[in-house]
Each structure stands twice: as C-alpha cells, then as structure tokens.
Design a protein around this motif. Structure first.
Motif, PDB file in Angstrom:
ATOM      1  N   ASP A 104    -114.850  17.103  -6.672  1.00 14.67           N
ATOM      2  CA  ASP A 104    -115.777  18.273  -7.679  1.00 14.67           C
ATOM      3  C   ASP A 104    -115.768  19.575  -7.056  1.00 14.67           C
ATOM      4  O   ASP A 104    -116.581  20.464  -7.138  1.00 14.67           O
ATOM      5  CB  ASP A 104    -117.246  17.810  -7.670  1.00 14.67           C
ATOM      6  CG  ASP A 104    -117.460  16.764  -8.789  1.00 14.67           C
ATOM      7  OD1 ASP A 104    -116.616  16.996  -9.716  1.00 14.67           O
ATOM      8  OD2 ASP A 104    -118.355  15.826  -8.898  1.00 14.67           O
ATOM      9  N   THR A 112    -113.963  23.011 -12.061  1.00 14.99           N
ATOM     10  CA  THR A 112    -113.711  21.732 -11.304  1.00 14.99           C
ATOM     11  C   THR A 112    -112.402  21.261 -11.833  1.00 14.99           C
ATOM     12  O   THR A 112    -112.040  21.538 -12.857  1.00 14.99           O
ATOM     13  CB  THR A 112    -114.843  20.599 -11.516  1.00 14.99           C
ATOM     14  OG1 THR A 112    -114.623  20.407 -12.997  1.00 14.99           O
ATOM     15  CG2 THR A 112    -116.133  21.084 -11.232  1.00 14.99           C
ATOM     16  N   VAL A 130    -112.585  10.734 -12.938  1.00 11.56           N
ATOM     17  CA  VAL A 130    -114.051  10.310 -13.179  1.00 11.56           C
ATOM     18  C   VAL A 130    -114.417   8.709 -12.280  1.00 11.56           C
ATOM     19  O   VAL A 130    -115.402   8.568 -11.521  1.00 11.56           O
ATOM     20  CB  VAL A 130    -114.315   9.927 -14.709  1.00 11.56           C
ATOM     21  CG1 VAL A 130    -115.568   9.070 -15.045  1.00 11.56           C
ATOM     22  CG2 VAL A 130    -113.970  11.229 -15.599  1.00 11.56           C
ATOM     23  N   GLY A 133    -115.639   9.766  -8.862  1.00  7.37           N
ATOM     24  CA  GLY A 133    -116.768  10.345  -8.645  1.00  7.37           C
ATOM     25  C   GLY A 133    -117.119  11.513  -9.425  1.00  7.37           C
ATOM     26  O   GLY A 133    -118.126  12.342  -9.309  1.00  7.37           O
ATOM     27  N   ALA A 134    -115.982  12.000 -10.016  1.00  9.34           N
ATOM     28  CA  ALA A 134    -115.987  13.383 -10.889  1.00  9.34           C
ATOM     29  C   ALA A 134    -117.169  13.502 -11.724  1.00  9.34           C
ATOM     30  O   ALA A 134    -117.673  12.438 -12.502  1.00  9.34           O
ATOM     31  CB  ALA A 134    -115.086  13.847 -11.450  1.00  9.34           C
ATOM     32  N   ASN A 135    -118.128  14.605 -11.411  1.00 12.32           N
ATOM     33  CA  ASN A 135    -119.196  14.740 -12.358  1.00 12.32           C
ATOM     34  C   ASN A 135    -119.118  15.319 -13.672  1.00 12.32           C
ATOM     35  O   ASN A 135    -118.689  16.541 -13.568  1.00 12.32           O
ATOM     36  CB  ASN A 135    -120.478  15.315 -11.718  1.00 12.32           C
ATOM     37  CG  ASN A 135    -121.594  15.620 -12.465  1.00 12.32           C
ATOM     38  OD1 ASN A 135    -121.969  14.971 -13.452  1.00 12.32           O
ATOM     39  ND2 ASN A 135    -122.787  15.795 -11.728  1.00 12.32           N
ATOM     40  N   LEU A 137    -120.832  16.180 -16.000  1.00 14.22           N
ATOM     41  CA  LEU A 137    -121.973  17.167 -16.406  1.00 14.22           C
ATOM     42  C   LEU A 137    -121.911  18.489 -15.697  1.00 14.22           C
ATOM     43  O   LEU A 137    -122.815  19.372 -16.071  1.00 14.22           O
ATOM     44  CB  LEU A 137    -123.181  16.603 -16.304  1.00 14.22           C
ATOM     45  CG  LEU A 137    -123.458  15.115 -17.062  1.00 14.22           C
ATOM     46  CD1 LEU A 137    -124.868  14.411 -16.695  1.00 14.22           C
ATOM     47  CD2 LEU A 137    -123.324  15.527 -18.452  1.00 14.22           C
ATOM     48  N   LEU A 138    -121.150  18.849 -14.617  1.00 15.26           N
ATOM     49  CA  LEU A 138    -121.243  20.039 -13.956  1.00 15.26           C
ATOM     50  C   LEU A 138    -120.583  21.166 -14.813  1.00 15.26           C
ATOM     51  O   LEU A 138    -119.886  20.731 -15.831  1.00 15.26           O
ATOM     52  CB  LEU A 138    -120.216  20.154 -12.786  1.00 15.26           C
ATOM     53  CG  LEU A 138    -120.580  19.026 -11.660  1.00 15.26           C
ATOM     54  CD1 LEU A 138    -119.444  19.145 -10.456  1.00 15.26           C
ATOM     55  CD2 LEU A 138    -121.897  19.527 -11.174  1.00 15.26           C
ATOM     56  N   ASN A 145    -119.148  22.801 -19.789  1.00 13.85           N
ATOM     57  CA  ASN A 145    -118.814  21.496 -19.170  1.00 13.85           C
ATOM     58  C   ASN A 145    -117.785  21.147 -19.554  1.00 13.85           C
ATOM     59  O   ASN A 145    -117.189  21.499 -20.219  1.00 13.85           O
ATOM     60  CB  ASN A 145    -120.003  20.495 -19.215  1.00 13.85           C
ATOM     61  CG  ASN A 145    -120.420  19.822 -20.476  1.00 13.85           C
ATOM     62  OD1 ASN A 145    -119.408  19.957 -21.480  1.00 13.85           O
ATOM     63  ND2 ASN A 145    -121.435  19.164 -20.801  1.00 13.85           N
ATOM     64  N   SER A 166    -120.355   9.100 -20.252  1.00 16.16           N
ATOM     65  CA  SER A 166    -121.502   9.940 -20.313  1.00 16.16           C
ATOM     66  C   SER A 166    -122.077  10.142 -21.675  1.00 16.16           C
ATOM     67  O   SER A 166    -121.828  11.230 -22.352  1.00 16.16           O
ATOM     68  CB  SER A 166    -121.171  11.346 -19.579  1.00 16.16           C
ATOM     69  OG  SER A 166    -122.138  12.149 -19.449  1.00 16.16           O
ATOM     70  N   ILE A 169    -123.405  13.684 -22.864  1.00 10.20           N
ATOM     71  CA  ILE A 169    -122.569  15.002 -22.501  1.00 10.20           C
ATOM     72  C   ILE A 169    -122.673  15.882 -23.385  1.00 10.20           C
ATOM     73  O   ILE A 169    -122.438  17.120 -23.133  1.00 10.20           O
ATOM     74  CB  ILE A 169    -121.338  14.450 -21.806  1.00 10.20           C
ATOM     75  CG1 ILE A 169    -120.516  15.599 -21.040  1.00 10.20           C
ATOM     76  CG2 ILE A 169    -120.323  13.848 -22.842  1.00 10.20           C
ATOM     77  CD1 ILE A 169    -119.342  15.116 -20.400  1.00 10.20           C
TER      78      ILE A 169
END
Length: 314
Positions: A104, A112, A130, A133-135, A137-138, A145, A166, A169
């Motif tokens: 991230d 990102t 993803v 661990g990529a978020n 919602l950033l 986003n 998600s 989202i």
C-alpha cells in the motif's frame, strides 16, 4: 565505448530485457553507480525501468545480484511496484511482493499500486495485490478509491471482483462528492452503470458539490442510453433535474448513436413528469434509428396522457 555512453547502454539493455548482455556489460566496479544511477526528470532507477517494461528476469537480477532496493522511489514517490502494477505485469508484481515491497505504498497524489492496477483490466494483478493485503478502501488526494477508478475505466469485471472482496466499497464519494455512478455516467460506461444499478444502492439524484447528478452527467455528455437506465431505475426527482439542465443551457436535442433523444429516454423510463417538461421545452418527437417515436414507447396511462394533453401525434 566512451565512459559517458556506458550508462545509456545499460539503460537500453534493461529496457530491452537483454539480461545476457547486461551481465556481460556490468563490471564489478560499475555496480555501485548502476545501483544508484537516476535517469530522466523524475529520477527513475534501473529497477523502475525493468518493472515498467515487465522484465521479471532483469528485475530479479537487479535485486538479487546488484542489491537494489525494491522500495526505491523516484521524484514522484513512485516505486517499482507502482510501475509494474500500472502496466499490468503480474510476474513483476509477484516478485516485488515476495521481496517485501510495501503493498500500500503511496506515490504522488496518494495513489497506491492497487489504484494504478485498476486503470487496467488485469484481474491477476489486482487479485495478487488484494491477496497480499492491499486495502481497497484507501483513497487518493481526490478522494477516489480503486472502485471509483475502475468505474471511470469501464471495467465491470474488475468492479465485480472488488464488490466480492469488499461489498461496501461502492459507498464512496470523492472530495467534491462525486460517486462512481457519476463517473461512469459521465464517461459513457454503460456496462458499468448497469452493474452499479444492479448491485449498489446509490440514492436517486445524488448530487455532487456543484449540484450535478449522474443523470445530468449522462445527458450533458450525450449518453442517452445511460440516461434511460437511470430513469428506469430511479423513478423520482428527474423533473427537477431536467429543469436544472434547461436552466444551464444543456442541449436536450442531442441524440445517441441510435438517434434516440432525451424524450425517448424519458418515455422508455415511463417518466410522466420528465416527458411533460421535455415536450414543454420544445423537444420534438422524432423517429430514432429504427423509426420508433418516443410516443410509441409509452406504456403507463399517465405517460400516454401527457402526449394526449400535448396533442403530439404519431
């Protein structure tokens, strides 16, 4: 070879993916300079160039044998994983993640790697980020986003995946309160609009800071097929929207690729109020590409009554 030509040759070999020649060209005394050398206005390293071009073997050589840092950033704070993700190079993304690249990390404007990957339709890269661990919602500095970005690009496959991993989202607005539905409608992404209306729960006539709705975006940019979908889904409030468009001088005479007008869109959506306003505004009922008048699409009694009141004949 003149000494001043050597750096250019090294760069060219990296860009072309010529690992065999690169190995031969690099002498032990050249390695420190090759590791720290920067090119161009933004100061890209050899690692940036290898990642951008998708040369996994060259990338691995630069990291493992030359000891280059996978987190090296250029003048825009862009790292090699940004380059690989933005170009859809899955093997390079996987290698950089295996070597500990931050999933991230932020480049200039707070983008990102996942956001950059969503500018392309490459689910392999997106899912890899993803899964590491990529978020999703950033948000970047504009409040977008990755879902917003994929909506602009018109990639329903990417949007379905993001909704699966998600589910909330979609419920996002930019800093000027524009939703992904605004963006998709403005850019004419009809398949995306259809998906968003099916799986998401946007408020009818949601307005950005300037008071613009997705329907207004669609009409103003000539995407009447999308305007029709929005009319059919969001049954209320379009009369006020059309009045606003008229006050702003919007061209409601515009037609889509099948010669359908805003009147066709309003009647297909069985919108009596919108139909009445358009007719009163002087919009003529002309045949579309198939020879169909808007009046012929009327099904609800109240819409049929509008035409009768306006004395519009087929």
């Amino acid at each position: 070879m003149a000494e001043r030509e050597r750096p250019r040759r090294l760069l060219r070999l990296v860009q072309e993916g010529r690992l065999d020649l690169l190995r031969d060209e690099l002498h032990p005394e050249d390695i420190p300079e090759a590791r720290s050398r920067r090119w161009g206005r933004l100061g890209d390293t050899l690692l940036h160039h290898a990642a951008r071009m998708g040369h996994r073997d060259v990338l691995e050589f630069l990291v493992r044998e030359l000891g280059m840092d996978v987190e090296v950033a250029n003048g825009d704070y862009k790292r090699p994983i940004h380059e690989a993700a933005s170009m859809g190079h899955g093997e390079c993304v996987s290698f950089l993640l295996e070597r500990g690249a931050s999933v991230d990390c932020l480049k200039k404007a707070d983008w990102t790697p996942l956001m950059m990957a969503c500018t392309r339709k490459n689910l392999e890269v997106i899912s890899s980020l993803v899964e590491h661990g990529a978020n999703p919602l950033l948000r970047n500095k504009d409040g977008w986003n990755c879902f917003h970005i994929a909506s602009r690009e018109g990639h329903p496959e990417v949007l379905r995946y993001l909704l699966d991993v998600s589910p909330g989202i979609w419920d996002t607005e930019s800093t000027i309160r524009r939703t992904p539905l605004h963006t998709a409608a403005m850019h004419g992404c009809s398949r995306v609009v259809e998906l968003l209306l099916e799986r998401c729960h946007y408020r009818p006539d949601s307005r950005d800071k300037c008071g613009v709705t997705p329907f207004m975006d669609a009409i103003q940019n000539g995407h009447l097929d999308i305007a029709r979908m929005l009319l059919e889904k969001h049954q209320e409030g379009h009369g006020h929207t059309i009045l606003t468009l008229l006050s702003l001088g919007a061209d409601l005479q515009a037609q889509d690729g099948k010669s359908r007008s805003a009147l066709h869109a309003a009647v297909a959506g069985q919108q009596a109020e919108a139909t009445r306003i358009l007719l009163r505004a002087g919009l003529r009922d002309t045949p579309d590409g198939s020879g169909t008048l808007a009046q012929q699409l009327a099904r609800k009694p109240e819409v049929i009554q509008v035409f009768q009141e306006s004395q519009v004949t087929t």
